[in-house]
Design a protein around this motif. Structure first.
Motif, PDB file in Angstrom:
ATOM      1  N   ILE A 130       0.839  -1.109   0.090  1.00  0.00           N
ATOM      2  CA  ILE A 130      -0.027   0.013  -0.007  1.00  0.00           C
ATOM      3  C   ILE A 130       0.928   1.264  -0.048  1.00  0.00           C
ATOM      4  N   PRO A 131       0.618   2.228  -0.806  1.00  0.00           N
ATOM      5  CA  PRO A 131       1.534   3.345  -0.787  1.00  0.00           C
ATOM      6  C   PRO A 131       1.515   4.213   0.614  1.00  0.00           C
ATOM      7  N   VAL A 132       2.510   4.834   0.969  1.00  0.00           N
ATOM      8  CA  VAL A 132       2.700   5.397   2.116  1.00  0.00           C
ATOM      9  C   VAL A 132       1.472   6.401   2.438  1.00  0.00           C
ATOM     10  N   ASP A 133       1.252   7.261   1.341  1.00  0.00           N
ATOM     11  CA  ASP A 133       0.131   8.075   1.776  1.00  0.00           C
ATOM     12  C   ASP A 133      -1.042   7.721   1.932  1.00  0.00           C
ATOM     13  N   VAL A 134      -1.425   6.444   1.613  1.00  0.00           N
ATOM     14  CA  VAL A 134      -2.673   5.928   1.755  1.00  0.00           C
ATOM     15  C   VAL A 134      -2.540   5.232   3.252  1.00  0.00           C
ATOM     16  N   LEU A 135      -1.367   4.587   3.583  1.00  0.00           N
ATOM     17  CA  LEU A 135      -1.163   4.291   5.136  1.00  0.00           C
ATOM     18  C   LEU A 135      -1.314   5.212   5.886  1.00  0.00           C
ATOM     19  N   LYS A 136      -0.644   6.403   5.867  1.00  0.00           N
ATOM     20  CA  LYS A 136      -1.006   7.484   6.519  1.00  0.00           C
ATOM     21  C   LYS A 136      -2.237   8.250   6.672  1.00  0.00           C
ATOM     22  N   GLU A 137      -2.897   8.139   5.571  1.00  0.00           N
ATOM     23  CA  GLU A 137      -4.325   8.572   5.474  1.00  0.00           C
ATOM     24  C   GLU A 137      -5.557   7.509   6.203  1.00  0.00           C
ATOM     25  N   LYS A 138      -5.204   6.349   5.994  1.00  0.00           N
ATOM     26  CA  LYS A 138      -6.040   5.282   6.245  1.00  0.00           C
ATOM     27  C   LYS A 138      -6.014   4.374   7.532  1.00  0.00           C
ATOM     28  N   VAL A 139      -4.614   3.784   7.230  1.00  0.00           N
ATOM     29  CA  VAL A 139      -4.313   2.668   8.372  1.00  0.00           C
ATOM     30  C   VAL A 139      -3.602   3.277   9.583  1.00  0.00           C
ATOM     31  N   MET A 140      -2.954   4.148   9.632  1.00  0.00           N
ATOM     32  CA  MET A 140      -2.466   4.937  10.932  1.00  0.00           C
ATOM     33  C   MET A 140      -3.366   5.467  11.596  1.00  0.00           C
ATOM     34  N   PRO A 141      -4.264   6.439  11.361  1.00  0.00           N
ATOM     35  CA  PRO A 141      -5.240   6.794  11.942  1.00  0.00           C
ATOM     36  C   PRO A 141      -6.124   5.770  12.666  1.00  0.00           C
ATOM     37  N   MET A 142      -6.572   4.753  11.965  1.00  0.00           N
ATOM     38  CA  MET A 142      -7.384   3.500  12.717  1.00  0.00           C
ATOM     39  C   MET A 142      -6.538   3.176  13.714  1.00  0.00           C
ATOM     40  N   ALA A 143      -5.352   2.855  13.541  1.00  0.00           N
ATOM     41  CA  ALA A 143      -4.532   2.122  14.469  1.00  0.00           C
ATOM     42  C   ALA A 143      -4.556   2.921  15.611  1.00  0.00           C
ATOM     43  N   ILE A 144      -4.202   4.378  15.496  1.00  0.00           N
ATOM     44  CA  ILE A 144      -3.864   5.159  16.769  1.00  0.00           C
ATOM     45  C   ILE A 144      -5.297   5.283  17.425  1.00  0.00           C
ATOM     46  N   ALA A 145      -6.542   5.207  16.717  1.00  0.00           N
ATOM     47  CA  ALA A 145      -7.870   5.239  17.399  1.00  0.00           C
ATOM     48  C   ALA A 145      -7.924   4.011  18.380  1.00  0.00           C
ATOM     49  N   MET A 146      -7.677   2.874  17.727  1.00  0.00           N
ATOM     50  CA  MET A 146      -7.756   1.466  18.409  1.00  0.00           C
ATOM     51  C   MET A 146      -6.939   1.398  19.504  1.00  0.00           C
ATOM     52  N   GLY A 147      -5.679   2.096  19.537  1.00  0.00           N
ATOM     53  CA  GLY A 147      -4.828   2.088  20.791  1.00  0.00           C
ATOM     54  C   GLY A 147      -5.261   2.825  21.931  1.00  0.00           C
ATOM     55  N   ASP A 148      -6.183   3.463  21.815  1.00  0.00           N
ATOM     56  CA  ASP A 148      -6.664   4.556  22.908  1.00  0.00           C
ATOM     57  C   ASP A 148      -6.938   3.325  24.147  1.00  0.00           C
ATOM     58  N   LEU A 149      -6.559   3.983  25.274  1.00  0.00           N
ATOM     59  CA  LEU A 149      -6.950   2.974  26.533  1.00  0.00           C
ATOM     60  C   LEU A 149      -8.457   2.803  26.754  1.00  0.00           C
ATOM     61  N   ALA A 150      -9.372   3.503  26.170  1.00  0.00           N
ATOM     62  CA  ALA A 150     -10.801   3.358  26.357  1.00  0.00           C
ATOM     63  C   ALA A 150     -11.273   2.317  25.283  1.00  0.00           C
ATOM     64  N   GLN A 151     -10.448   1.914  24.548  1.00  0.00           N
ATOM     65  CA  GLN A 151     -10.790   0.774  23.622  1.00  0.00           C
ATOM     66  C   GLN A 151     -10.452  -0.552  24.340  1.00  0.00           C
ATOM     67  N   PRO A 152     -11.441  -1.680  23.892  1.00  0.00           N
ATOM     68  CA  PRO A 152     -11.062  -3.043  24.469  1.00  0.00           C
ATOM     69  C   PRO A 152      -9.605  -3.585  24.083  1.00  0.00           C
ATOM     70  N   VAL A 153      -9.514  -4.705  25.042  1.00  0.00           N
ATOM     71  CA  VAL A 153      -8.156  -5.155  24.689  1.00  0.00           C
ATOM     72  C   VAL A 153      -7.906  -5.696  23.389  1.00  0.00           C
ATOM     73  N   PRO A 154      -8.714  -6.436  22.553  1.00  0.00           N
ATOM     74  CA  PRO A 154      -8.666  -6.835  21.195  1.00  0.00           C
ATOM     75  C   PRO A 154      -7.987  -5.656  20.334  1.00  0.00           C
ATOM     76  N   ALA A 155      -8.716  -4.634  20.699  1.00  0.00           N
ATOM     77  CA  ALA A 155      -8.343  -3.339  19.707  1.00  0.00           C
ATOM     78  C   ALA A 155      -7.089  -2.888  20.061  1.00  0.00           C
ATOM     79  N   ARG A 156      -6.397  -2.812  21.075  1.00  0.00           N
ATOM     80  CA  ARG A 156      -5.239  -2.335  21.487  1.00  0.00           C
ATOM     81  C   ARG A 156      -4.039  -3.149  21.129  1.00  0.00           C
ATOM     82  N   VAL A 157      -4.583  -4.554  21.181  1.00  0.00           N
ATOM     83  CA  VAL A 157      -3.634  -5.564  20.721  1.00  0.00           C
ATOM     84  C   VAL A 157      -3.269  -5.228  19.063  1.00  0.00           C
ATOM     85  N   ILE A 158      -4.455  -5.167  18.285  1.00  0.00           N
ATOM     86  CA  ILE A 158      -4.136  -4.798  16.828  1.00  0.00           C
ATOM     87  C   ILE A 158      -3.629  -3.735  16.686  1.00  0.00           C
TER      88      ILE A 158
END
Length: 489
Positions: A169-197
């Motif tokens: 996947i091109p880097v610009d797409v990763l920055k736009e789509k994948v990285m924001p999703m990962a950052i959101a899923m790593g929030d402490l308010a998210q369930p454990v499986p999301a933080r593992v992902i």
């Protein structure tokens, strides 16, 4: 997959076996399917005149879930034989079906098999980047973000699909789509499986993003996940620290921060997190410069070898073959002996898997300590391995003999009778796996053994290791060149 395999991100809680959703298992499902009547057969039949792709489209439009699954079972071959047409016609339909929210039991099974098949296709480089970005990525993101409550096996399959997709996947797409999703899923308010992902994605992204991007976006959050309240998150993040460290490099203060988190994870209260940290430490031995290895990593390893906590023994034994050569290269003789003594102790461990790992590392250990020390301090143990009650330990001896015998011959180590006895013992073994491992290279083994010097006739020198008091340390290596230590003169 390339980054740990399907389901690996979820530690031990999911108990998920990805092989249940492989193309082979799906093929078995259809072999075992019995049709009850001609009427049912008629309902499931498709015109033979249709092309493979058109037939697949008809089956995917069917209400019968087995017909839909039948497309997945042949997906890999279809992508290979009709790549463009399959990607343009079949892939959109599969990702659409797979993206359904709140699937029933049959739809969920389709999602599982589809995700696994797509992961396999991507890993083999069959699906072009364009189609991964346009079709696979949106489906993976939707499943990982919206599956509520978390369905860990399903999320594990599609996480693997995403992880394998990231390098395409091109880097610009990763920055736009994948990285924001990962950052959101790593929030402490998210369930454990999301933080593992999140942890798994952070590590994978580090293989394609540049260091400044990582430092300015998610490095701090990744370090925070090393101290997460859940051990599965800490364990997954410990695994990803190697990838992060390699991308961050020597840049400060990031390097020191990362190594500090790694040190703390080695002291984690949960063994699974400690074992993940151990693997990252050893993997990074070859990456960091000598000063960092000596001041940071080796000190961590020395502390571990001194204490050898029981939950860590198996992991240490399994990774010892990778660790010990670096130890011999970097450390002084007395410190090398600490690691060698640890290995000898593990070789007599009550747990069979520990002894199996030690027997499997025998060639590496020999190359580091040389022939003299092997005869004096390991020959008796090697013979004990050949008589071990656990057959996998004996098999590892049988597997190593054809490599060890030439080394002993090269170094003129007088153990000919001992080695002959080991061969005879293994030839009489009750397990076919042990005999097969020995016989595979028997001619080479015997050729080397016949060139060995005769063993000492005195029983007091036949097994010098037996003269040593239990727990005593071997004398120091006299040469920094392991091969010089090995020549028996």
């Amino acid at each position: 997959g390339s980054f740990g395999g399907v389901g690996g991100a979820f530690g031990g809680s999911a108990g998920f076996d990805s092989s249940a959703f492989s193309s082979a298992s799906l093929g078995e499902k259809f072999q075992n399917l019995s049709l009850k009547s001609n009427e049912e057969l008629e309902k499931l039949s498709v015109k033979e005149s249709l092309s493979d792709v058109d037939r697949a489209l008809v089956l995917l439009a069917s209400a019968n879930w087995m017909q839909r699954l039948s497309v997945i079972s042949t997906l890999l071959s279809m992508f290979k034989e009709n790549k463009k047409e399959a990607c343009e016609k079949i892939l959109p339909r599969i990702t659409h079906i797979s993206s359904k929210s709140k699937p029933d039991k049959e739809e969920r099974e389709f999602q599982m098999h589809a995700g696994s098949a797509l992961a396999e296709s991507i890993e083999q480089g069959i699906i072009p980047s364009k189609y991964i970005v346009e079709m696979v990525l949106p489906a993976a993101i939707k499943i990982l973000k919206t599956t509520q409550p978390p369905d860990e096996p399903l999320m594990a399959v599609w996480l693997d699909t995403l992880v394998l997709s990231i390098p395409h996947i091109p880097v610009d797409v990763l920055k736009e789509k994948v990285m924001p999703m990962a950052i959101a899923m790593g929030d402490l308010a998210q369930p454990v499986p999301a933080r593992v992902i999140c942890s798994k994605i952070f590590g994978t992204l580090a293989t394609v993003l540049d260091a400044p991007t990582i430092q300015s976006t998610y490095f701090k959050q990744a370090m925070g996940l090393c101290q997460d309240t859940d051990y599965e998150v800490r364990s997954q993040m410990a695994t990803q620290l190697e990838l992060l460290a390699r991308r961050i490099g020597p840049s400060e203060p990031y390097k020191s921060t990362l190594l500090q988190e790694l040190a703390e994870l080695l002291e984690d209260e949960e063994p699974v997190a400690k074992r993940s940290a151990l693997k990252s430490v050893v993997a990074l031995m070859s990456f960091y410069e000598p000063q960092t290895r000596m001041e940071k990593l080796m000190s961590l390893m020395k502390t571990l070898c001194k204490s050898s906590p029981e939950p860590m023994v198996l992991a240490l034994a399994q990774i010892f073959g990778e660790l010990f050569p670096r130890v011999c290269e970097d450390l002084e003789d007395d410190e090398v002996m600490l690691f060698f003594q640890c290995y000898r102790t593990m070789s007599r461990h009550r747990q069979a898997e520990v002894r199996e790992a030690c027997a499997g590392n025998i060639i590496t250990v020999y190359n580091c300590i040389g022939g003299k020390r092997f005869m004096t301090h390991m020959q008796e143990q090697y013979e004990a391995f050949s008589r071990d009650e656990q057959w996998s330990v004996r098999r590892n001896v049988a597997t190593s003999l054809h490599e060890l015998a030439p080394l002993l011959a090269r170094d003129k180590v007088p153990v000919s009778s001992e080695m002959r006895n080991i061969v005879i013992t293994l030839l009489r073994d009750s397990k076919i796996e042990v005999k097969a491992a020995l016989v595979a290279h028997l001619d080479d083994t015997l050729t080397s053994i016949t060139s060995l010097p005769s063993s000492p006739s005195s029983s007091s020198t036949l097994h010098p290791a037996s003269q040593q008091q239990p727990g005593s340390s071997p004398p120091a290596i006299t040469s920094r060149d392991p091969r010089k230590n090995g020549v028996y003169t």
